[in-house]
Structures are given as structure tokens and as C-alpha cells.
Motif scaffolding. Sequence first.
Motif, mmCIF file in Angstrom:
data_model
loop_
_atom_site.group_PDB
_atom_site.id
_atom_site.type_symbol
_atom_site.label_atom_id
_atom_site.label_comp_id
_atom_site.label_asym_id
_atom_site.label_seq_id
_atom_site.Cartn_x
_atom_site.Cartn_y
_atom_site.Cartn_z
ATOM 1 N N ASP A 10 -5.578 -1.531 -4.849
ATOM 2 C CA ASP A 10 -4.975 -2.172 -3.695
ATOM 3 C C ASP A 10 -5.885 -3.297 -3.209
ATOM 4 O O ASP A 10 -7.013 -3.040 -2.769
ATOM 5 C CB ASP A 10 -4.783 -1.121 -2.588
ATOM 6 C CG ASP A 10 -3.807 -1.587 -1.515
ATOM 7 O OD1 ASP A 10 -3.124 -2.609 -1.745
ATOM 8 O OD2 ASP A 10 -3.732 -0.930 -0.467
ATOM 9 N N GLU A 11 -5.401 -4.520 -3.328
ATOM 10 C CA GLU A 11 -6.134 -5.687 -2.819
ATOM 11 C C GLU A 11 -7.558 -5.790 -3.322
ATOM 12 O O GLU A 11 -8.479 -5.968 -2.522
ATOM 13 C CB GLU A 11 -6.168 -5.627 -1.298
ATOM 14 C CG GLU A 11 -4.958 -6.293 -0.712
ATOM 15 C CD GLU A 11 -4.974 -6.163 0.790
ATOM 16 O OE1 GLU A 11 -5.828 -6.811 1.386
ATOM 17 O OE2 GLU A 11 -4.134 -5.426 1.320
ATOM 18 N N THR A 18 0.842 -1.206 0.000
ATOM 19 C CA THR A 18 0.000 0.000 0.000
ATOM 20 C C THR A 18 0.877 1.256 0.000
ATOM 21 O O THR A 18 0.555 2.248 -0.657
ATOM 22 C CB THR A 18 -0.954 -0.013 1.218
ATOM 23 O OG1 THR A 18 -1.684 -1.240 1.190
ATOM 24 C CG2 THR A 18 -1.935 1.135 1.164
HETATM 25 MG MG LIG Z 1 -1.908 -2.887 2.246
#
Ligand SMILES: [Mg+2]
Length: 409
Positions: free
Chosen positions: A352-353, A60
Motif C-alpha cells: 500500500d503506497e 487500502t
Molecule cells: Mg490508503
Amino acid sequence: MLSAAQDERRSVGVASPAQYSERLGVTRLILTEFRNYRSARIDGPPELIVLTGPNGAGKTNLLEALSLLSPGRGLRNARLGELDRRDDSGADTNAGWAVAATVATRRGPVAIGTGRAPDGAGLHPAGVTRGERRLVRIDGEPAKGQAALAERLGVLWLTPAMDRLFVEGPGGRRRLMDRFVLGVDPAHAGRVARYEQALRERARLLRDRIDDPSWLGALEEIMAAEGIAVAAARRDAIEQLDRVCRDAGGAFPRARLRLIGAAEDWLRDMPALAAEERLRAALRDARGADALTGGAAVGPHRSDLAVVHADKGVAADIASTGEQKALLIAIMLAQAELQRRVRGEPPLLLLDEVAAHLDGVRRIALFSILAGRDAQAWITGTDAQLFAPLAGAARFLSVRDGTLSDTAI
Ligand SMILES: [Mg+2]
Ligand SMILES: Nc1ncnc2c1ncn2[C@@H]1O[C@H](COP(=O)(O)OP(=O)(O)OP(=O)(O)O)[C@@H](O)[C@H]1O
């Protein structure tokens, strides 16, 4: 027989080198003393990047660094000092931080540098010693403000922190909406900043009982002019985005978007000048009440964005967790498409993810959209195997304790 992964791989397809050479994206990224990165560097063509690593590795953080190539406080909304690398004891190294990137754009490569100078360095022309202002350089020249970034490059992101966007209060949706507007209209950031500054100043006067009608009137004048401009820009951008969402098809749900706000409604019923006059009058009349509440009862700082899952006909906040995620991705992809149409240039996407929360069909659909885009995307996850279908269509990087390396899948 093909394994499931091989089967999926076939369906994603491999972007050709020709596509890479035309793709907009980062060709060089250098992080210095940024979060848990002492120093890191990535060079290469603007391929789709898959970044994997364990919890706390720096995934991140890397996307956050990229998000700072656009105006604002990045994808965590962090204060500048928070981004300074802290050493193992947690102490601020006060070395300042820097993110430098070269980005291939339609208008050729652009070099963007941004960061915070170390305390006392006195680098800032205004003599600011605690580096509280984000420094920006474009092609080696200091930029006056961050707005210059939005003119050069579009950046959009989706993070796990946005998972509750539809169920939480309107602040997050407003921020997202303003980022969308900024993507098609770089001057929007300046309008929002001027409006909010006047709003804060007015609140301070009212709170401190400084009853100065001409001072208050001047601030309300700014709020009316900038506020109606903000509302008009939002109306325009959200209408366009709604059309792109409505016409989108494929694996992701269709979203419908509607702006909710008094100032935005006035603009539907009257010319902008009349709406300004109405906002000015409303603010003047609300001084007494606003002095008690400490804000302003009316204005575009109270607007909201209503989202409906159009295929199901339900409001986004009552859709399932996975459906909400899919809706957000659909809106983000539509916004990217809108920016491509309006600016002639698609934005960078930082995801992100997102993969772990999608079902297999949507995951493969997303991979194939990202692999085929004409602008780079960065996508992260803890489980590299999830990205196996992208083998050959993406560059795989792994990160551990702020150290990056190329990895094979
Ligand atoms: Mg992360
Ligand atoms: N200013 C800072 N200086 C040094 N380290 C920091 C700083 N801010 C955050 N970190 C640390 O950086 C590490 C990586 O954080 P990051 O959020 O990038 O992890 P991640 O790889 O995304 O993990 P996850 O899979 O849990 O989301 C964390 O251990 C975090 O505590």
C-alpha cells in the motif's frame, strides 16, 4: 530519444503470458458490503495489479479485504464489525460483509470465502447471533478456524501505518515477526493464541486476587509450554530470514535481524524442556509483582525484533525515513523468498503506497522485482503516472467511491 518513462519501461520488461499462467494469485475477487464497497468484482489472470485512485477512494480497503484471506484481523487490525459497510449517514447497515476469492495456487485453484454474518442471522453453529466470529469457508466447506487459511495461502503486506515500525514500541514488530513465523509455520497462530489466552486469564485471576494455586499453576503450565514453543518457532524463522536478508543484493539495503527476548535466550543455552521449566518457575515467582502491574514480567509477549541496516552498520530506528522504508521492503521481499523456499509457494504481496516514498532507482527496481515474481502483487498509489514503467507488465485498475474499473495508463 527515449523519454524517461520509456526508458524506465524498457528496464522493467514485460512478463510473458506463460509467466501469468504459472503465477500464483487471485483470479476472482468479490467484495460484498465491505467497508466502502457495496459490491465489487474483479476477474482475470493473476497479473500484477496496480490500483490507483484519489484519497478515500477505497485502495487500502481493497488490500484489507485481500489481507483477510489470511488468519487474523487483516492489515488494519480491525474488529469484525468495523468492516461492515456504513451508509452515507455513517450508520452501520448491519448487512454483514463478505470477501470471496478464487486463488490459483500450485495445488490448483482454491475458493476462499470469509465474512461476518449479519446480527441475528444465527448462522453460526454455536448460536452466536452478533457475528463476532469470522466465518471461513474453503472450497465451499466451513473451516474450523482461521488457521486453515494459513495452510492454503501466504499473504504479506506493507502499509503506511508500518512506516514507524522501527521507531515505535515493540508491539508492532512482534506482530510482524509472528506473521513472518506464520508464513513458514502455519501452526504458529494457534500457539500464540493459546499462550495469550492463558496470559490474559492469569492476569485476570491475579488482578481479582483469586489466589488459587492450582488454577494459576495450570495456566502457567500452558504459558510455559506454548510460550517456549512460540519462542522456538520465532528463533528458527528469524534465523532463516536473517540469512536470506544477509545474502540479498540489489537496490535494497541488506538488513540483519536479531530476536531479543529472555525465553529466546534460554533456548540458546538449554534444551526446550529446561527452558519451559525455567519459564514456569519465573511466572510462579512473579505472581506477586504481576498482580500489581497487571501483566507478566517475563515471557515471549515481551520479545522484540532488532533490525540493523547492515550496509551502513546503523540500527534501523536511526536510518532515514526513506532508508527505513527500503529496509522494510527488503525484509518483506526476503520473507516472501523464504516462504517460497520453505512452503514451495510464494505469498501474495500487498503493497500500500510504497512507490511514492522510494527514489527513482529503487522504484524501478521494485517494479521489476514485482513484475518478475511468480506470485501476484497488488500495489497502490494516488498517482497513476508513477506506475507508467509498468505499462504492459501489469493490470491497471482505478477506484473511486468503492467502484472499480480497468484503466489505461
Ligand atoms: Mg490508503
Ligand atoms: N465501514 C466502512 N463503511 C463505509 N465506508 C468506510 C468504512 N470504513 C472506511 N470507510 C471509508 O472508505 C473510504 C476509503 O478508504 P481507504 O482507506 O480505502 O481509502 P484510500 O483509497 O486508501 O485513500 P488514501 O489514498 O487516503 O489512503 C474512506 O473514505 C473511509 O472513510
